[in-house]
Design an enzyme around this catalytic site. Structure first.
Site, PDB file in Angstrom:
ATOM      1  N   ALA A  10       0.802  -1.226   0.000  1.00 32.56           N
ATOM      2  CA  ALA A  10       0.000   0.000   0.000  1.00 32.56           C
ATOM      3  C   ALA A  10       0.832   1.271   0.000  1.00 32.56           C
ATOM      4  CB  ALA A  10      -0.953   0.011   1.204  1.00 32.56           C
ATOM      5  N   GLY A  12       5.170   3.148  -0.102  1.00 36.36           N
ATOM      6  CA  GLY A  12       6.622   3.040  -0.166  1.00 36.36           C
ATOM      7  C   GLY A  12       7.137   2.093  -1.234  1.00 36.36           C
ATOM      8  N   ASP A  32      -1.419  -5.783   2.938  1.00 34.80           N
ATOM      9  CA  ASP A  32      -1.040  -4.656   3.788  1.00 34.80           C
ATOM     10  C   ASP A  32      -2.077  -4.510   4.880  1.00 34.80           C
ATOM     11  OD1 ASP A  32       0.171  -2.202   4.750  1.00 34.80           O
ATOM     12  OD2 ASP A  32       0.984  -1.932   2.736  1.00 34.80           O
ATOM     13  N   ASP A  41      -2.966  -7.661   9.540  1.00 37.21           N
ATOM     14  CA  ASP A  41      -1.982  -7.080  10.457  1.00 37.21           C
ATOM     15  C   ASP A  41      -0.899  -8.118  10.720  1.00 37.21           C
ATOM     16  OD1 ASP A  41      -0.517  -5.930  12.478  1.00 37.21           O
ATOM     17  OD2 ASP A  41      -2.210  -5.598  13.831  1.00 37.21           O
ATOM     18  N   LEU A  42       0.263  -7.933  10.119  1.00 37.43           N
ATOM     19  CA  LEU A  42       1.327  -8.924  10.223  1.00 37.43           C
ATOM     20  C   LEU A  42       2.046  -8.908  11.570  1.00 37.43           C
ATOM     21  CD1 LEU A  42       2.911  -8.695   6.650  1.00 37.43           C
ATOM     22  CD2 LEU A  42       1.033 -10.139   7.470  1.00 37.43           C
ATOM     23  N   GLY A  71       7.197  -3.776   6.537  1.00 36.38           N
ATOM     24  CA  GLY A  71       8.129  -3.617   7.647  1.00 36.38           C
ATOM     25  C   GLY A  71       7.834  -2.373   8.443  1.00 36.38           C
ATOM     26  N   SER A 116      17.956  -4.502   5.049  1.00 34.36           N
ATOM     27  CA  SER A 116      18.286  -3.088   5.226  1.00 34.36           C
ATOM     28  C   SER A 116      19.789  -2.956   5.422  1.00 34.36           C
ATOM     29  CB  SER A 116      17.566  -2.516   6.448  1.00 34.36           C
ATOM     30  OG  SER A 116      18.077  -1.245   6.801  1.00 34.36           O
ATOM     31  N   TYR A 157      15.036  -2.914  15.285  1.00 40.59           N
ATOM     32  CA  TYR A 157      14.991  -2.832  13.827  1.00 40.59           C
ATOM     33  C   TYR A 157      16.230  -3.499  13.226  1.00 40.59           C
ATOM     34  CZ  TYR A 157      14.748  -0.922   9.117  1.00 40.59           C
ATOM     35  OH  TYR A 157      14.696  -0.809   7.754  1.00 40.59           O
ATOM     36  N   LYS A 161      16.360  -7.147  11.079  1.00 39.18           N
ATOM     37  CA  LYS A 161      16.839  -7.220   9.701  1.00 39.18           C
ATOM     38  C   LYS A 161      18.040  -8.162   9.572  1.00 39.18           C
ATOM     39  CE  LYS A 161      13.842  -4.475   7.739  1.00 39.18           C
ATOM     40  NZ  LYS A 161      12.899  -4.988   6.710  1.00 39.18           N
TER      41      LYS A 161
END
Length: 284
Positions: A10, A12, A32, A41-42, A71, A116, A157, A161
């Protein structure tokens, strides 16, 4: 034309990938938390199950590829470390494990997981937290990371990753993935101008930190260009790409780690294969 699932579709980079695939004539199942073909909702086990079941029902048991772009960034918040880990790690591996049979059915499927450059540019991320995620214990990882206080979200974060990148590399070369014709790889973007980055840049303190971070070529990346890289990684040209983590970050990783990698393999790891090498040399 193929059928692809894109999480984080949805906005980016996920949205840019979905738009590019659709423009090329492919069928895209977007996942999404809102404004998607599959709304889920993941960050919760129930949400991940919803995403798994809905995609399998829609694709008819066959997927030509998957892009795991959903993410959460390192924004502060009491519950944010837990949510980051749930979405960035478990929201990737649980979906891929459930979709693997549908990917194997396509015989030459490609998977791209969004990593990332934070995996190599955030210092002092505790290995125990990474190992806890890889062992399936998200709660333990959160407990370990909470000692960092206000920096816990940033550490979560980076740890999430790293963990997902290691999961990709560990699994990509196995019989269940490479042996089933599935090419599993990751892409590691740097600072890409997405709505999330724009929001961070609107806060003077965050903007100062972002602008001070070394990007040798200068500026920010473009989501459309990242989509081009992902589409290449989904193409037949990437048949020989397996277990790679591709950095597209304007040179930041190289700036910090020019001499850290590549490095030679320890002899003890190579020992079981040396006899094969010697045999090959005798015939050359």
């Amino acid at each position: 034309m193929g059928t692809y699932v894109v999480t984080g579709s949805a906005s980016g980079m996920g949205r840019a990938v979905a738009e590019r695939l659709r423009a090329d004539g492919h069928t895209v199942i977007g996942v999404d938390i809102q404004a998607a073909d599959v709304v889920a909702d993941l960050s919760t086990p129930a949400g991940r199950r919803t995403a798994v079941d809905a995609v399998l029902s829609t694709c008819g048991g066959r997927l030509d590829g998957a892009v795991l772009a959903a993410g959460l960034g390192p924004t502060p918040g009491k519950d944010q470390p837990s949510r980051i880990i749930q979405v960035n790690f478990f929201g990737v591996i649980e979906l891929l494990q459930a979709w693997r049979p549908a990917l194997a059915a396509a015989e030459r499927a490609k998977v791209v997981v969004f990593s990332s450059n934070s995996t190599t540019t955030i210092p002092a991320i505790p290995g125990r937290a990474i190992r806890a995620m890889l062992d399936g214990d998200g709660e333990k990882a959160v407990r370990i990371l909470r000692i960092f206080g206000r920096a816990a979200a940033s550490m979560a974060y980076g740890a999430s990753k790293i963990a997902v990148s290691r999961w990709v590399r560990r699994n990509a070369v196995t019989r269940d993935w490479a042996g089933a014709g599935i090419r599993l790889n990751a892409i590691a973007p740097g600072a890409i101008l997405t709505p999330l980055l724009e929001k961070q840049l609107s806060t003077p303190a965050e903007a100062k930190t972002i602008h001070s971070f070394p990007v040798p070529i200068g500026g920010f990346g473009d989501a459309g260009q990242l989509a081009d890289w992902v589409v290449f990684m989904l193409s037949d040209a990437a048949d020989f790409l397996c277990g790679s983590v591709l950095f597209v970050d304007g040179g930041s990783d190289a700036y910090f780690r020019a001499d850290d990698w590549p490095g030679s393999l320890p002899a003890r790891r190579l020992a079981p294969y040396l006899w094969k090498f010697k045999r090959f040399k005798s015939f050359s």
